[in-house]
Design a protein around this motif. Structure first.
Motif, PDB file in Angstrom:
ATOM      1  N   VAL A 182      -4.204   7.955   2.781  1.00 26.67           N
ATOM      2  CA  VAL A 182      -4.802   6.686   3.214  1.00 26.67           C
ATOM      3  C   VAL A 182      -3.892   5.514   2.854  1.00 26.67           C
ATOM      4  CG1 VAL A 182      -6.732   5.094   2.854  1.00 26.67           C
ATOM      5  CG2 VAL A 182      -7.165   7.557   3.073  1.00 26.67           C
ATOM      6  N   PHE A 183      -3.332   5.533   1.643  1.00 28.49           N
ATOM      7  CA  PHE A 183      -2.454   4.448   1.190  1.00 28.49           C
ATOM      8  C   PHE A 183      -1.128   4.435   1.962  1.00 28.49           C
ATOM      9  CE2 PHE A 183      -5.169   4.335  -2.607  1.00 28.49           C
ATOM     10  CZ  PHE A 183      -5.234   2.965  -2.822  1.00 28.49           C
ATOM     11  N   MET A 184      -0.769   5.549   2.593  1.00 25.84           N
ATOM     12  CA  MET A 184       0.493   5.614   3.341  1.00 25.84           C
ATOM     13  C   MET A 184       0.414   4.862   4.676  1.00 25.84           C
ATOM     14  SD  MET A 184       1.571   9.560   2.448  1.00 25.84           S
ATOM     15  CE  MET A 184       3.045   9.631   3.453  1.00 25.84           C
ATOM     16  N   LYS A 185      -0.776   4.436   5.044  1.00 24.41           N
ATOM     17  CA  LYS A 185      -0.972   3.557   6.227  1.00 24.41           C
ATOM     18  C   LYS A 185      -0.323   4.105   7.485  1.00 24.41           C
ATOM     19  CE  LYS A 185      -3.266   0.281   4.076  1.00 24.41           C
ATOM     20  NZ  LYS A 185      -4.670   0.021   4.378  1.00 24.41           N
ATOM     21  N   GLY A 186      -0.706   5.301   7.878  1.00 22.28           N
ATOM     22  CA  GLY A 186      -0.236   5.835   9.139  1.00 22.28           C
ATOM     23  C   GLY A 186       1.021   6.671   9.073  1.00 22.28           C
ATOM     24  N   VAL A 187       1.734   6.617   7.953  1.00 20.80           N
ATOM     25  CA  VAL A 187       2.935   7.447   7.780  1.00 20.80           C
ATOM     26  C   VAL A 187       2.492   8.856   7.436  1.00 20.80           C
ATOM     27  CG1 VAL A 187       4.979   7.869   6.387  1.00 20.80           C
ATOM     28  CG2 VAL A 187       4.414   5.545   7.090  1.00 20.80           C
ATOM     29  N   SER A 237       0.835  -1.197   0.000  1.00 15.99           N
ATOM     30  CA  SER A 237       0.000   0.000   0.000  1.00 15.99           C
ATOM     31  C   SER A 237       0.875   1.256   0.000  1.00 15.99           C
ATOM     32  CB  SER A 237      -0.921  -0.001   1.224  1.00 15.99           C
ATOM     33  OG  SER A 237      -1.716   1.171   1.257  1.00 15.99           O
ATOM     34  N   ARG A 238       1.930   1.235   0.785  1.00 19.54           N
ATOM     35  CA  ARG A 238       2.824   2.387   0.851  1.00 19.54           C
ATOM     36  C   ARG A 238       3.581   2.593  -0.459  1.00 19.54           C
ATOM     37  NH1 ARG A 238       4.995   1.189   7.049  1.00 19.54           N
ATOM     38  NH2 ARG A 238       3.167   2.105   8.098  1.00 19.54           N
ATOM     39  N   ILE A 239       3.889   1.495  -1.151  1.00 26.70           N
ATOM     40  CA  ILE A 239       4.531   1.617  -2.469  1.00 26.70           C
ATOM     41  C   ILE A 239       3.585   2.334  -3.441  1.00 26.70           C
ATOM     42  CG2 ILE A 239       5.322   0.323  -4.499  1.00 26.70           C
ATOM     43  CD1 ILE A 239       6.450  -1.771  -2.552  1.00 26.70           C
ATOM     44  N   ILE A 240       2.312   1.978  -3.402  1.00 24.26           N
ATOM     45  CA  ILE A 240       1.308   2.658  -4.239  1.00 24.26           C
ATOM     46  C   ILE A 240       1.296   4.158  -3.929  1.00 24.26           C
ATOM     47  CG2 ILE A 240      -1.154   2.874  -4.745  1.00 24.26           C
ATOM     48  CD1 ILE A 240       0.079   0.394  -5.958  1.00 24.26           C
ATOM     49  N   ALA A 241       1.365   4.495  -2.639  1.00 22.93           N
ATOM     50  CA  ALA A 241       1.366   5.903  -2.237  1.00 22.93           C
ATOM     51  C   ALA A 241       2.622   6.609  -2.716  1.00 22.93           C
ATOM     52  CB  ALA A 241       1.256   6.007  -0.712  1.00 22.93           C
ATOM     53  N   TYR A 242       3.737   5.867  -2.801  1.00 24.89           N
ATOM     54  CA  TYR A 242       5.028   6.457  -3.169  1.00 24.89           C
ATOM     55  C   TYR A 242       5.095   6.816  -4.657  1.00 24.89           C
ATOM     56  CZ  TYR A 242      10.102   7.141  -2.841  1.00 24.89           C
ATOM     57  OH  TYR A 242      11.367   7.670  -2.850  1.00 24.89           O
ATOM     58  N   ILE A 243       4.325   6.108  -5.482  1.00 20.67           N
ATOM     59  CA  ILE A 243       4.395   6.322  -6.931  1.00 20.67           C
ATOM     60  C   ILE A 243       4.046   7.755  -7.334  1.00 20.67           C
ATOM     61  CG2 ILE A 243       3.381   5.668  -9.160  1.00 20.67           C
ATOM     62  CD1 ILE A 243       3.225   2.781  -8.082  1.00 20.67           C
ATOM     63  N   PRO A 244       2.906   8.345  -6.901  1.00 24.19           N
ATOM     64  CA  PRO A 244       2.641   9.739  -7.285  1.00 24.19           C
ATOM     65  C   PRO A 244       3.660  10.719  -6.709  1.00 24.19           C
ATOM     66  CG  PRO A 244       1.006   8.960  -5.706  1.00 24.19           C
ATOM     67  CD  PRO A 244       1.770   7.768  -6.153  1.00 24.19           C
TER      68      PRO A 244
END
Length: 496
Positions: free
Chosen positions: A490-495, A289-296
């Protein structure tokens, strides 16, 4: 490496001696100061050396070709860091890697300091690209080695080290730019001297100041792996030599083909990184999930650096050809504008650090900071439109417009660069922590690989459209990222 081993290495370093920090910080501060002095001094005049007429001491290349080469140069420097980090981790250790890198950089600048042709330029580029790839990522690792895992001085130590980087980058264009008025080769010679001084500082003080820091090889190759790697490298070198030896004389492998290939690699390599990390069985569902958030965030970083890195290409040409260099009774060297970026960082970085501490939990989220950085990047290009719009495309521009453009993009850089480094460490999958940091730096490589394709569209006639389109795209991406920020969060899961 275990925390016990980290503690042992830190204990071997004298812990007091440089502004309350480990004594080795003196060694690394001045090693990196002189390395950045060397690199940014060379970079400040290289574009002019390439496109100035032979009668003026240059190579006489077409301006568009010189701009593309400059962008490719920057892209390869960042790509080579991946190889440099691997060699340090598996072969040399970081201390030897950065020393060997410094030697190669110095040789590259010496080659540039000798009268020569385009072939000499490419030879020097090979030395400097490989050398910077060995030195740049590894000197920071040695800084980290000097502190124990619980040492709360670590962040402050990196801040002092970062100041050395920017001081070297600030001073060198002023000196090299002035010297290059007499001779480009003398300017490159000054850059070589700077790297020599850095090597001397490192060699003379490392044993006393650094202890065991940088001396270990974290994940050494086994004898079987050494044979396998040697075989692969040997076959690759021979194959490359055969390919180049046949395609270059035949006119198949040209400079344009090389620029296109680097552009492809600049996009392909990061893409493969993302795919491998996402699909790895070592990556957990939360980490995916965090990888997905990292892409944009990565895409935003590419867009930002595509504009920021044009400070040494398009804006350097703008400073030389479109700016009134007679100001306040002095004649400005166009290379001096390259000192503005590090100067503004030195001045503004403490202010931004104070602002984030003051805001605490009320500060913008990481995606919103990235969106703001793109907004400022776009505005820095739109500002350049104004003097041409009001004064005409043929009139020389007041240098303060260029100063304003550099100032605005630095605000964006301080919203993105340190924030991106911090976010990368938090969002990285545990099994790919080091490689994700390499991925972050590859955003700069991708940006400059893209720049090599688009700088060819910059001419006197297309100036307003060039700055307007790129600046407008950055602002549009800023707005899109700002709207997507809550979803990314949301995709960053708490970060945060």
């Amino acid at each position: 490496m275990s925390d016990i081993n980290r503690q042992k290495i830190a204990d071997s370093v004298p812990q007091k001696g440089f502004f309350g920090h480990p004594k080795g910080l003196f060694t690394l501060f001045f090693t990196e100061f002189w390395e950045r002095f060397s690199y940014y001094g060379m970079r400040a005049i290289l574009i002019y050396y390439m496109y100035y007429e032979v009668s003026k001491g240059g190579l006489g290349l077409e301006e568009s070709t010189a701009l593309a080469i400059m962008s490719i140069y920057g892209s390869l420097v960042y790509m080579s860091g991946v190889i440099g980090g691997w060699l340090a981790d598996r072969v040399f250790g970081t201390s030897r890697a950065l020393f060997y890198g410094g030697i190669l950089i110095m040789i590259g600048h010496i080659v540039l300091s000798l009268p020569g042709d385009l072939t000499m330029l490419f030879i020097s580029m090979v030395f400097i690209v490989i050398g910077t790839g060995l030195l740049k990522p590894n000197v920071s690792s040695v800084v980290g080695d000097m502190y124990s895992p619980e040492d709360n001085r670590r962040d402050a130590g990196f801040s002092i080290f970062y100041m050395g980087i920017n001081l070297g980058a600030f001073i060198s264009p002023l000196i090299v730019g002035e010297v290059s008025k007499t001779s480009f080769h003398l300017g490159f010679g000054i850059a070589a001297l700077g790297m020599l001084l850095g090597l001397i500082v490192f060699a003379v003080t490392k044993k006393k100041n650094l202890g065991l820091a940088g001396t270990y090889v974290p994940n050494p190759l086994s004898p079987a792996e050494k044979k396998k790697v040697s075989l692969i490298v040997g076959i690759s070198v021979v194959a490359l030599a055969v390919i180049l030896g046949t395609t270059i004389p035949a006119g198949i492998f040209t400079l344009d083909v090389f620029i296109t290939l680097v552009g492809i690699f600049g996009i392909t390599i990061p893409t493969l990184y993302f795919i491998v990390m996402y699909r790895s069985p070592k990556t957990t569902a939360t980490e995916r999930s965090r990888i997905i958030a990292y892409i944009p965030l990565f895409i935003a970083s590419v867009m930002f650096w595509a504009i920021q890195e044009q400070g040494s290409t398009i804006l350097a040409v703008y400073a030389d050809k479109r700016t009134d260099l007679e100001f306040a009774g002095i004649t400005i060297s166009p290379a001096w504008f390259q000192s503005l970026n590090p100067l503004f960082i030195i001045v503004l970085a403490p202010l931004f650090a104070w602002i984030w501490v003051k805001l605490g939990d009320r500060q913008p989220s990481v995606p919103k900071k990235f969106a703001l950085s793109l907004l400022f990047a776009g505005l820095s290009f739109l500002v350049i439109l104004l003097p041409a719009y009001f004064g005409g495309e043929d009139a020389l521009v007041n240098p303060l417009w260029l100063v304003l453009s550099y100032f605005i993009v630095v605000i964006g850089e301080l919203l993105l660069s340190p924030v991106g480094l911090s976010a990368t460490t938090k969002l990285a999958p545990a099994a790919f922590s080091a490689q994700t940091m390499s991925l972050w730096f590859l955003s700069s490589a991708a940006a400059q690989a893209i720049n090599a394709q688009i700088v060819k569209f910059y001419t006197d006639k297309t100036e307003m459209m060039y700055f307007g389109v790129i600046g407008g795209v950055a602002i549009l991406l800023s707005l899109i990222l700002f709207m997507l920020a809550p979803k990314i969060q949301v995709f960053m899961k708490g970060v945060r």
